[in-house]
Design an enzyme around this catalytic site. Structure first.
Site, short mmCIF file in Angstrom:
data_model
loop_
_atom_site.label_atom_id
_atom_site.label_comp_id
_atom_site.label_asym_id
_atom_site.label_seq_id
_atom_site.Cartn_x
_atom_site.Cartn_y
_atom_site.Cartn_z
N ASN A 135 33.24 -47.76 56.23
CA ASN A 135 33.43 -47.10 54.79
C ASN A 135 32.65 -47.64 53.58
OD1 ASN A 135 34.59 -49.42 53.97
ND2 ASN A 135 36.77 -48.59 53.88
N TYR A 191 37.85 -61.26 50.95
CA TYR A 191 38.96 -60.39 51.41
C TYR A 191 40.23 -61.52 51.40
CZ TYR A 191 36.21 -56.35 51.96
OH TYR A 191 35.42 -55.07 51.78
N HIS A 232 32.50 -51.07 48.61
CA HIS A 232 33.89 -51.91 48.10
C HIS A 232 33.83 -51.78 46.47
CE1 HIS A 232 36.43 -55.24 47.10
NE2 HIS A 232 35.72 -55.28 46.19
N LYS A 286 28.31 -52.27 51.45
CA LYS A 286 28.62 -52.96 52.60
C LYS A 286 27.33 -53.07 53.53
CE LYS A 286 33.60 -52.47 52.21
NZ LYS A 286 34.61 -52.03 53.04
N GLU A 334 36.37 -61.49 41.77
CA GLU A 334 35.43 -61.03 42.34
C GLU A 334 34.03 -61.25 41.68
OE1 GLU A 334 36.39 -57.17 44.05
OE2 GLU A 334 37.95 -57.89 45.12
P1 RTP Z 1 37.53 -52.55 50.05
O1 RTP Z 1 38.33 -53.76 49.61
O2 RTP Z 1 36.53 -52.99 51.24
O3 RTP Z 1 37.07 -51.68 48.80
O4 RTP Z 1 38.56 -51.45 50.64
P2 RTP Z 1 39.85 -51.12 50.20
O5 RTP Z 1 40.06 -51.91 48.85
O6 RTP Z 1 39.94 -49.48 50.03
O7 RTP Z 1 40.91 -51.57 51.40
P3 RTP Z 1 41.42 -52.97 51.77
O8 RTP Z 1 42.69 -52.61 51.94
O9 RTP Z 1 41.17 -53.77 50.59
O10 RTP Z 1 40.74 -53.18 53.00
C1 RTP Z 1 39.53 -53.94 53.21
C2 RTP Z 1 38.65 -53.04 54.28
O11 RTP Z 1 39.15 -53.59 55.50
C3 RTP Z 1 38.93 -52.31 56.40
N1 RTP Z 1 40.38 -51.94 56.92
N2 RTP Z 1 40.59 -51.99 58.22
N3 RTP Z 1 41.91 -51.74 60.77
C4 RTP Z 1 42.52 -51.46 59.72
O12 RTP Z 1 43.83 -51.09 59.49
C5 RTP Z 1 41.80 -51.48 58.54
N4 RTP Z 1 42.55 -51.53 57.11
C6 RTP Z 1 41.42 -51.69 56.07
C7 RTP Z 1 38.30 -51.45 55.41
O13 RTP Z 1 36.99 -51.25 55.92
C8 RTP Z 1 38.53 -51.62 54.12
O14 RTP Z 1 37.76 -51.03 53.36
MG MG Z 2 40.09 -53.95 48.91
#
Ligand code: RTP
Ligand code: MG
Length: 222
Positions: free
Chosen positions: A186, A123, A189, A83, A200
């Site tokens: 973080n 997303y 992705h 990212k 994707e």
């Molecule tokens: P990614 O898609 O980026 O790999 O991350 P992930 O699957 O681990 O988590 P996801 O639920 O898909 O969330 C995407 C990104 O959104 C941000 N986030 N913010 N403020 C919040 O509660 C929150 N929750 C998620 C994080 O940067 C996450 O990687």
């Molecule tokens: Mg995700």
């Protein structure tokens, strides 16, 4: 279409190389050193033709896989991205190195500055979340590094190597556990399922991936 093009290209290359070499060989036979030069030319022609044919075979063997590979096999594929925060922090090399050292194969790599539309599409499953607008804004705030990685269980293993969504809950040794602290920074992705990987990879690599043969795979897989 690609198969047709590469086959034709291979043939054109082979044909023109043969023509050039046989013209050279014909001229050589008129000289006093004719037999040595001619036999040398034939050898060169044979080597070049073999190379051209081999290139053709390699190219034509490259098109059988869809960009998302074959889930459940050693040719499973996932979409991983570094990212904007990971790019800013100079972590591109470290992150790629981890997957390379593990034995996985990089089959797609490029830097893209996502538009907000691209971020929204990427997303889309989170569009109802309160953090969605901020996530889209951040994801499109600078270039990201798009990668397509291939190998056994790469979707699940990729997620494990990334760590938990929340960096503070990520184990040391994982990418997020080693390099990040805050949830919204973080740095990487990873696709979370075969369906997500397909969606994707089709989105970020519409041009397809590189189906190259990794010669050390026999030292990675038994
Ligand atoms: P990614 O898609 O980026 O790999 O991350 P992930 O699957 O681990 O988590 P996801 O639920 O898909 O969330 C995407 C990104 O959104 C941000 N986030 N913010 N403020 C919040 O509660 C929150 N929750 C998620 C994080 O940067 C996450 O990687
Ligand atoms: Mg995700």
């Amino acid at each position: 279409m690609f198969r047709h093009f590469s086959t034709v290209a291979g043939r054109i290359r082979t044909a023109s190389v043969s023509r050039a070499v046989s013209t050279f060989a014909a001229r050589s036979t008129a000289s006093t050193m004719s037999s040595k030069i001619a036999s040398g030319s034939l050898m060169v022609a044979a080597v070049i033709q073999a190379f051209a044919l081999n290139s053709e075979t390699m190219l034509t063997s490259c098109e059988s896989l869809p960009v998302y590979g074959k889930p459940g096999t050693n040719q499973e594929r996932t979409f991983l991205a570094i990212k904007p925060d990971g790019v800013q922090r100079g972590l591109i090399g470290d992150i790629i190195t981890r997957f390379e050292k593990r034995g996985y194969k990089l089959v797609g790599l490029k830097m893209v500055w996502p538009t907000e539309e691209m971020a929204k599409s990427h997303y889309a499953d989170l569009k109802k979340k309160p953090f969605f607008p901020g996530l889209v804004k951040f994801f499109s705030s600078g270039p990201i590094v798009c990668m397509c990685w291939e190998g056994k269980d790469i979707i699940k293993q990729g997620r494990q190597m990334l760590g938990e969504t929340q960096p503070l809950a990520s184990k040391p040794g994982s990418i997020r556990g080693d390099f990040s602290i805050d949830l919204g920074r973080n740095i990487c992705h990873g696709s979370d399922s075969p369906e997500a990987a397909e969606h994707e990879l089709k989105m970020w690599f519409p041009e397809g991936a590189n189906d190259w043969t990794k010669t050390v795979d026999s030292s990675v897989y038994e």
